[in-house]
Every structure is written in structure tokens, then in C-alpha cells.
Design a protein around this motif. Structure first.
Motif, PDB file in Angstrom:
ATOM      1  N   MET A 188       0.860  -1.157  -0.019  1.00 55.65           N
ATOM      2  CA  MET A 188      -0.168   0.011  -0.090  1.00 55.65           C
ATOM      3  C   MET A 188       1.074   1.391  -0.005  1.00 55.65           C
ATOM      4  SD  MET A 188      -3.121  -1.118  -0.417  1.00 55.65           S
ATOM      5  CE  MET A 188      -4.011   0.508   0.089  1.00 55.65           C
ATOM      6  N   HIS A 189       2.055   1.031   0.617  1.00 47.21           N
ATOM      7  CA  HIS A 189       2.992   2.274   0.476  1.00 47.21           C
ATOM      8  C   HIS A 189       3.336   2.624  -0.903  1.00 47.21           C
ATOM      9  CE1 HIS A 189       4.177   2.168   4.631  1.00 47.21           C
ATOM     10  NE2 HIS A 189       3.903   1.050   4.672  1.00 47.21           N
ATOM     11  N   SER A 190       3.243   1.743  -2.216  1.00 41.49           N
ATOM     12  CA  SER A 190       3.584   2.126  -3.378  1.00 41.49           C
ATOM     13  C   SER A 190       2.499   2.660  -4.168  1.00 41.49           C
ATOM     14  CB  SER A 190       3.563   0.662  -4.257  1.00 41.49           C
ATOM     15  OG  SER A 190       2.455  -0.031  -4.326  1.00 41.49           O
ATOM     16  N   ILE A 195       1.216   4.716   5.888  1.00 40.11           N
ATOM     17  CA  ILE A 195       2.430   5.275   6.786  1.00 40.11           C
ATOM     18  C   ILE A 195       2.879   4.144   7.789  1.00 40.11           C
ATOM     19  CG2 ILE A 195       0.812   6.451   8.642  1.00 40.11           C
ATOM     20  CD1 ILE A 195       2.525   8.845   8.754  1.00 40.11           C
ATOM     21  N   ASP A 196       4.084   4.079   8.164  1.00 41.76           N
ATOM     22  CA  ASP A 196       4.766   3.402   9.137  1.00 41.76           C
ATOM     23  C   ASP A 196       5.363   4.512  10.237  1.00 41.76           C
ATOM     24  OD1 ASP A 196       4.425   1.029   7.786  1.00 41.76           O
ATOM     25  OD2 ASP A 196       6.401   1.035   7.058  1.00 41.76           O
ATOM     26  N   ILE A 197       4.621   4.178  11.466  1.00 41.59           N
ATOM     27  CA  ILE A 197       5.012   5.139  12.616  1.00 41.59           C
ATOM     28  C   ILE A 197       6.376   4.446  12.961  1.00 41.59           C
ATOM     29  CG2 ILE A 197       2.825   6.105  12.820  1.00 41.59           C
ATOM     30  CD1 ILE A 197       2.296   3.974  15.240  1.00 41.59           C
ATOM     31  N   MET A 246       3.532  -1.259  12.942  1.00 40.38           N
ATOM     32  CA  MET A 246       3.728   0.359  12.671  1.00 40.38           C
ATOM     33  C   MET A 246       2.979   0.831  11.674  1.00 40.38           C
ATOM     34  SD  MET A 246       7.457   0.378  10.659  1.00 40.38           S
ATOM     35  CE  MET A 246       8.387  -1.443  10.898  1.00 40.38           C
ATOM     36  N   HIS A 247       2.225  -0.199  11.090  1.00 43.55           N
ATOM     37  CA  HIS A 247       1.518   0.272   9.519  1.00 43.55           C
ATOM     38  C   HIS A 247       0.240   0.707   9.721  1.00 43.55           C
ATOM     39  CE1 HIS A 247       1.284  -0.660   5.195  1.00 43.55           C
ATOM     40  NE2 HIS A 247      -0.246  -1.046   5.691  1.00 43.55           N
ATOM     41  N   PHE A 248      -0.132   1.640   8.867  1.00 48.11           N
ATOM     42  CA  PHE A 248      -1.695   2.216   8.847  1.00 48.11           C
ATOM     43  C   PHE A 248      -1.780   2.247   7.403  1.00 48.11           C
ATOM     44  CE2 PHE A 248      -0.576   3.108  13.276  1.00 48.11           C
ATOM     45  CZ  PHE A 248      -1.536   2.718  13.943  1.00 48.11           C
TER      46      PHE A 248
HETATM   47 ZN   LIG Z   1       3.921  -0.243   6.326  1.00 47.03          ZN
END
Ligand SMILES: [Zn+2]
Length: 272
Positions: A188-190, A195-197, A246-248
Motif C-alpha cells: 500500500m506504500h507503493s 504510513i509506518d510510525i 507500525m503500519h496504517f
Molecule cells: Zn507499512
């Protein structure tokens, strides 16, 4: 006489099953269309219909696939199958209970662009992350108002006590044109919607070895942080059996209060 009665009962049971299946399918699709009003206008028994007239097939005609296969080649209906448990449920996910990890690539490519063709970066905009605590810019897509939603998340996180918001910065990344380690599909980052906190305070199933999955979820992220993200349309990777705390990612269709709370089974291909 008995045989005819039995046949009637079987027919009634099957009709009831198909009826509830169709209702679950419609509720999940309705939630999808509601979640992306700028992009989607509706669906029929075969296709999802986009605002520009594009049609995308709901089913790939293969309702029975292994979970690994579904993760790699999920249809639009596969993508909607698993319910996401919004709120502080405390429930530990079952094996392969990864709501949101099944993604239909064509759907997200059309929505946000294909990063390998340079289409996603054109739509990224800067947002200052936790202005009173960290204060530097992250880049996130402007499509579907995701930048405004993440700005609202940032404002609310910044108002939390120091001990809580410390989990949210420095962020470990937003846009990144890459695939997911275990599925090979785009992250989903692509698409610029994740966002990863703070990675130093997070846990990821691959760091711990797959044996930990059987032992239950590992998590240190405070529930207040998860609640803020969910309120603005972001699901949390900490609710997956293949956890990534860490992933949202922006998936409002899974947070719609009127979508089914149970796993959705879909009409057999022959019925559509
Ligand atoms: Zn992530």
C-alpha cells in the motif's frame, strides 16, 4: 411424499443461503462504493462501475483458492471478504485472518496510479507530521482526500500525552514504490496511502519468525493511536495475524459501520 418434502426443505435452505449470501455481498459492495465517492458510482451483478465509465469484473470465477493464492491474485470480491474489527476489541486474529491484506492490484492502480510507471509520485503532496513534536514533512497521495485525512490524524496524535504520541514519530516511511515481502504484490506504500510510525517501538511478524503468529499477537502500540487512525479511515496492521504494528493504510471501506461483521461469502459464479 417424504422425499418430496425433503427436497422442498433442501430447496428452501439453499434459497435462504443464497439470499443471505447475496445480502452480505451487496452490503460489502455498498460500503466500497460509499468509501470512494470521487471514483465509484455503483455495481451490477458482474462489474464494479467507475465514475469515468470503466467497468471491472467483481469475480475472477474462482471462488475457491488457497489463502496464499488469494493474497497474490485477489479478485475485487476477495478483497472485501474479511471483516476488519474496528475499535478496541482485544480479539487475537485467527490463522490467515488478515483483513485488508487481500488487494486487487488493478483496483488500486486505477485509483492511485502505478508507481512503476511514475504515476503515483505526481499526486503526492507534503503534510507536516506532528507539527508540535516532530514537525517535518511526509509525502502522501492527494487522491481521495488522503492527505487531508492524514493531516487530521497528525493533529489529533499531536494532542495526545507525550508518552503516547512518542510511538508515532519519527515515522518510518510513507510512499515507497515496492512490493510486500511475503506476497510479492504491491505494498500500500507503493500507492502513497500508507504510513509506518516509529519502527523502534513496533513489531512485525517477519522479525519474530512465523512461530510467533501461533503464539498470538505481539504489540506495544497504545490503543489511543489506533483509535485516531481508524476514526479517519485508516486500518491498522496490528490487527492482522501477519501483524505489522507500525503500519496504517487508508481503507475506509473496511471501517464502514454498515458493512457485514462476519466473513462475506459470495454468490457462486454460475449465479451471477
Ligand atoms: Zn507499512
Amino acid at each position: 411424499m417424504c422425499a418430496r418434502l425433503l427436497l422442498s426443505l433442501i430447496w428452501l435452505a439453499l434459497a435462504g443461503l443464497w439470499g443471505s449470501t447475496a445480502a452480505g455481498e451487496r452490503a460489502a459492495l455498498d460500503a466500497l462504493v460509499r468509501a470512494y465517492p470521487d471514483q465509484l458510482v455503483g455495481y451490477d451483478s458482474v462489474d464494479l462501475i467507475w465514475r469515468d465509465g470503466t467497468r471491472m469484473q467483481l469475480s475472477d470465477g474462482r471462488p475457491v483458492k488457497s489463502f496464499a493464492e488469494t493474497l497474490r491474485h485477489g479478485s475485487l470480491l476477495d478483497q472485501l471478504r474479511l471483516p476488519y474489527p474496528a475499535g478496541a476489541t482485544g480479539a487475537v486474529p485467527g490463522p490467515d485472518d488478515d483483513p485488508g491484506r487481500i488487494r486487487n492490484r488493478a483496483f488500486f492502480d486505477k485509483m492511485y496510479g502505478d508507481c512503476w510507471k511514475g504515476e503515483v509520485s505526481l499526486r503526492l503532496v507534503p503534510v507536516v507530521w506532528l507539527p508540535r513534536s516532530w514537525g517535518r514533512s511526509i509525502r502522501i497521495t492527494s487522491v481521495n482526500g488522503v492527505a487531508e485525512h492524514i493531516a487530521a490524524v497528525s493533529e489529533e496524535l499531536d494532542a495526545l500525552p507525550d508518552a503516547v504520541k512518542r510511538y508515532a514519530y519519527p515515522p518510518a516511511g510513507t510512499y515507497n514504490c515496492r512490493t510486500v515481502a511475503d506476497t510479492g504484490g504491491p505494498s500500500m506504500h507503493s500507492w502513497g496511502v500508507a504510513i509506518d510510525i516509529n519502527a523502534a517501538r513496533a513489531d512485525y511478524w517477519l522479525w519474530h519468525g512465523s512461530g510467533v503468529i501461533d503464539a498470538g499477537l505481539v504489540n506495544r502500540i497504545p490503543p489511543e493511536i489506533v483509535a485516531v487512525f481508524e476514526r479517519h479511515g485508516f486500518i491498522w496492521g496490528g490487527k492482522w495475524s501477519h501483524y505489522d504494528t507500525m503500519h496504517f493504510e487508508y481503507r475506509p471501506e473496511l471501517l464502514d459501520g454498515d458493512r457485514p461483521r462476519e466473513s462475506v461469502s459470495f454468490q457462486p459464479a454460475a449465479q451471477r
